[in-house]
Design an enzyme around this catalytic site. Structure first.
Site, PDB file in Angstrom:
ATOM      1  N   GLY A  71       0.811  -1.213   0.000  1.00  0.00           N
ATOM      2  CA  GLY A  71       0.000   0.000   0.000  1.00  0.00           C
ATOM      3  C   GLY A  71       0.845   1.264   0.000  1.00  0.00           C
ATOM      4  O   GLY A  71       0.534   2.241  -0.694  1.00  0.00           O
ATOM      5  N   THR A  72       1.927   1.256   0.764  1.00  0.00           N
ATOM      6  CA  THR A  72       2.772   2.448   0.855  1.00  0.00           C
ATOM      7  C   THR A  72       3.356   2.800  -0.514  1.00  0.00           C
ATOM      8  O   THR A  72       3.311   3.960  -0.938  1.00  0.00           O
ATOM      9  CB  THR A  72       3.908   2.215   1.878  1.00  0.00           C
ATOM     10  OG1 THR A  72       3.309   1.913   3.147  1.00  0.00           O
ATOM     11  CG2 THR A  72       4.808   3.434   2.018  1.00  0.00           C
ATOM     12  N   ASN A 150      -8.304   3.694   8.581  1.00  0.00           N
ATOM     13  CA  ASN A 150      -7.757   2.491   9.224  1.00  0.00           C
ATOM     14  C   ASN A 150      -8.018   2.455  10.721  1.00  0.00           C
ATOM     15  O   ASN A 150      -8.091   1.391  11.318  1.00  0.00           O
ATOM     16  CB  ASN A 150      -6.256   2.374   8.955  1.00  0.00           C
ATOM     17  CG  ASN A 150      -5.516   3.685   9.101  1.00  0.00           C
ATOM     18  OD1 ASN A 150      -5.856   4.674   8.451  1.00  0.00           O
ATOM     19  ND2 ASN A 150      -4.514   3.715   9.958  1.00  0.00           N
ATOM     20  N   GLN A 178      -7.765  -0.201   3.271  1.00  0.00           N
ATOM     21  CA  GLN A 178      -8.625  -0.808   4.295  1.00  0.00           C
ATOM     22  C   GLN A 178      -9.998  -1.199   3.757  1.00  0.00           C
ATOM     23  O   GLN A 178     -10.741  -1.908   4.434  1.00  0.00           O
ATOM     24  CB  GLN A 178      -8.808   0.160   5.475  1.00  0.00           C
ATOM     25  CG  GLN A 178      -7.537   0.383   6.278  1.00  0.00           C
ATOM     26  CD  GLN A 178      -7.061  -0.861   7.034  1.00  0.00           C
ATOM     27  OE1 GLN A 178      -7.776  -1.859   7.173  1.00  0.00           O
ATOM     28  NE2 GLN A 178      -5.836  -0.804   7.518  1.00  0.00           N
ATOM     29  N   SER A 198      -3.528  -3.250  -0.784  1.00  0.00           N
ATOM     30  CA  SER A 198      -2.403  -3.940  -0.163  1.00  0.00           C
ATOM     31  C   SER A 198      -2.797  -5.376   0.154  1.00  0.00           C
ATOM     32  O   SER A 198      -3.872  -5.614   0.718  1.00  0.00           O
ATOM     33  CB  SER A 198      -2.039  -3.200   1.125  1.00  0.00           C
ATOM     34  OG  SER A 198      -1.115  -3.947   1.876  1.00  0.00           O
ATOM     35  N   THR A 236      11.979  -6.775 -10.583  1.00  0.00           N
ATOM     36  CA  THR A 236      11.541  -8.159 -10.812  1.00  0.00           C
ATOM     37  C   THR A 236      10.297  -8.442  -9.978  1.00  0.00           C
ATOM     38  O   THR A 236      10.234  -8.088  -8.804  1.00  0.00           O
ATOM     39  CB  THR A 236      12.681  -9.141 -10.440  1.00  0.00           C
ATOM     40  OG1 THR A 236      13.814  -8.794 -11.236  1.00  0.00           O
ATOM     41  CG2 THR A 236      12.289 -10.584 -10.703  1.00  0.00           C
ATOM     42  N   CYS A 324       3.842   5.953  20.289  1.00  0.00           N
ATOM     43  CA  CYS A 324       4.834   6.378  21.270  1.00  0.00           C
ATOM     44  C   CYS A 324       5.905   7.204  20.566  1.00  0.00           C
ATOM     45  O   CYS A 324       6.683   6.685  19.786  1.00  0.00           O
ATOM     46  CB  CYS A 324       5.461   5.155  21.909  1.00  0.00           C
ATOM     47  SG  CYS A 324       6.424   5.584  23.335  1.00  0.00           S
TER      48      CYS A 324
HETATM   49  N1  PLP Z   1      -2.926   2.985   3.824  1.00  0.00           N
HETATM   50  C1  PLP Z   1      -3.696   2.563   4.836  1.00  0.00           C
HETATM   51  C2  PLP Z   1      -5.046   3.173   5.037  1.00  0.00           C
HETATM   52  C3  PLP Z   1      -3.243   1.571   5.696  1.00  0.00           C
HETATM   53  O1  PLP Z   1      -4.006   1.160   6.714  1.00  0.00           O
HETATM   54  C4  PLP Z   1      -1.951   1.015   5.476  1.00  0.00           C
HETATM   55  C5  PLP Z   1      -1.407   0.000   6.401  1.00  0.00           C
HETATM   56  O2  PLP Z   1      -1.743  -0.032   7.563  1.00  0.00           O
HETATM   57  C6  PLP Z   1      -1.196   1.478   4.396  1.00  0.00           C
HETATM   58  C7  PLP Z   1      -1.716   2.474   3.596  1.00  0.00           C
HETATM   59  C8  PLP Z   1       0.164   0.929   4.103  1.00  0.00           C
HETATM   60  O3  PLP Z   1       0.079  -0.319   3.464  1.00  0.00           O
HETATM   61  P1  PLP Z   1       1.342  -1.328   3.472  1.00  0.00           P
HETATM   62  O4  PLP Z   1       1.492  -1.809   4.871  1.00  0.00           O
HETATM   63  O5  PLP Z   1       0.942  -2.411   2.522  1.00  0.00           O
HETATM   64  O6  PLP Z   1       2.501  -0.553   2.976  1.00  0.00           O
END
Ligand code: PLP
Length: 385
Positions: A71-72, A150, A178, A198, A236, A324
């Site tokens: 996702g990131t 999330n 999510q 993701s 890859t 934290c």
């Molecule tokens: N976006 C949202 C809303 C998420 O909840 C998360 C992960 O918690 C991410 C992006 C990031 O995804 P990934 O862990 O696959 O990089």
């Protein structure tokens, strides 16, 4: 003691069917799909199938899907790729409650001179569409707004937002990490240009994700290198991950309506009992427009972390909204944006369920929670029960 896992918004168990599907691609069929020989080449067929499975869940064309490392990366690719393709536009619109995969990118862009507009939310975590309308201007390159939050599970009216962005000629991206697998959606009928997902949030492994790129969307590649993914994402391919992600999407598509109904009724049972039996507990987020699996509850005058530690002793995994930082516990940016009072934001706990949770697990947690809350309240310096 068996673990009771109510932290599925953090990550999910890999489905047994997904693991089975992936297994041959580690030690037997381990070729590189870009190789000339048949050993590698045959893997291309499986990747094609996985792309079709993802596309079927989303209601789009397989050619509109690229695989990423999660996702990131999908979020970074969407924002940076659109900005690179539209160098004359210097504004990004987002919300205050996005995941750090979006907010950190936006803050970095701000330090590079971009204008970032972060839309506010109300007490229930809802957006004001009028504020979005006001913010969109000729300098706006991209609007990026999450499908579902999330922490609270609040679902934004994404189709309406996408339509608004389309009317104003601005690219629209949604972080749907999510939402996918938890609520049905059909991209063929929507104005969404880019959508991130993701694998590890829907019972595929960690380290695999995808980005939907609507045909015709102008996007420069973010990862540079080889010609994989039709030249849109170099590197890859994570073959077992891609195959697992495809299978996970197929499973999600098959069962989405019944599973979600079942998960929602378990979530509601857990939530209603906690709110009823634990004094000083409050639900965070819009009760109606919410993911079916998520419940974010604040317990006034108690630290969320203390609750988590006690739950852990009973074998129950949940999570809290605090992070934290530099030795002090900061309440979550999402709850702060919603204006949740400090005393409640500190004591928030998120329960997030999946299709693998059972009624027995919910019943056990309902029994345990009031004991934990009452014990911690007795220890709280702020309140006498
Ligand atoms: N976006 C949202 C809303 C998420 O909840 C998360 C992960 O918690 C991410 C992006 C990031 O995804 P990934 O862990 O696959 O990089």
């Amino acid at each position: 003691m068996n673990t009771i896992y109510f932290d599925n918004n953090a990550t999910t168990k890999v489905a047994a069917e997904v693991l089975e599907e992936m297994r041959p691609y580690f030690c037997e069929l381990y070729g590189n799909p870009s190789s000339m020989h048949t050993f590698g080449g045959q893997i291309g067929v499986k990747i094609r199938k996985a792309r079709e499975q993802v596309a079927a869940l989303l209601g789009c064309e397989p050619s509109e899907i690229i695989f990423t490392a999660g996702g990131t990366e999908s979020d970074n690719t969407a924002i940076m790729g659109v900005l690179a393709a539209a160098p004359n536009r210097r504004k990004v619109i987002t919300t205050r409650v996005e995941h750090p995969a979006i907010l950190t990118v936006c803050r970095e862009l701000q330090s590079r001179g971009y204008t970032i507009a972060e839309l506010a939310v109300d007490k229930q975590g809802r957006l004001d569409i009028a504020e979005l309308e006001e913010q969109i201007d000729d300098d706006t390159a991209i609007v990026t707004i999450m499908y579902a939050n999330n922490e609270t599970g609040v679902v934004f009216p994404i189709d309406k937002i996408a339509e608004l962005a389309a009317d104003r000629g601005v690219v629209f991206h949604t972080d749907a990490v999510q939402a996918i697998g938890k609520i049905p959606l059909n991209l063929s009928k929507s104005n969404i240009d880019l959508l991130s997902l993701s694998g590890h949030k829907l019972h595929a492994p960690k380290g695999i994700g995808a980005l939907y790129i609507k045909k015709g969307t102008r996007l420069s590649p973010y990862m540079l290198g080889g010609h994989q993914e039709a030249g849109k994402r170099a590197g890859t391919e994570n073959v077992p991950g891609i195959i697992g992600m495809g299978k996970a999407c197929e499973l999600a598509a098959k069962n989405i309506e019944q599973e979600n109904q079942r998960v929602k009724s378990l979530r509601d049972k857990l939530e209603n009992a906690i709110l009823e039996k634990c004094p000083g507990s409050l639900l965070n987020g819009d009760k109606e427009n919410r993911l079916p699996n998520t419940s974010n509850i604040s317990f006034e005058y108690i630290e969320g972390e203390a609750i988590l530690l006690m739950l852990d002793r009973y074998g129950i995994c949940a999570s809290s909204g605090s992070a934290c930082t530099s030795g002090s516990l900061e309440p979550s940016h999402v709850l702060r944006a919603m204006g949740v009072p400090f005393t409640a934001a500190h004591g928030s706990v998120r329960f997030s369920l999946s299709r693998y949770n059972t009624e027995d697990e919910v019943d056990y947690t309902i029994e345990v929670m009031p004991q934990i809350v009452s014990k911690l309240r007795r220890l709280s310096p702020f309140v006498a029960e």
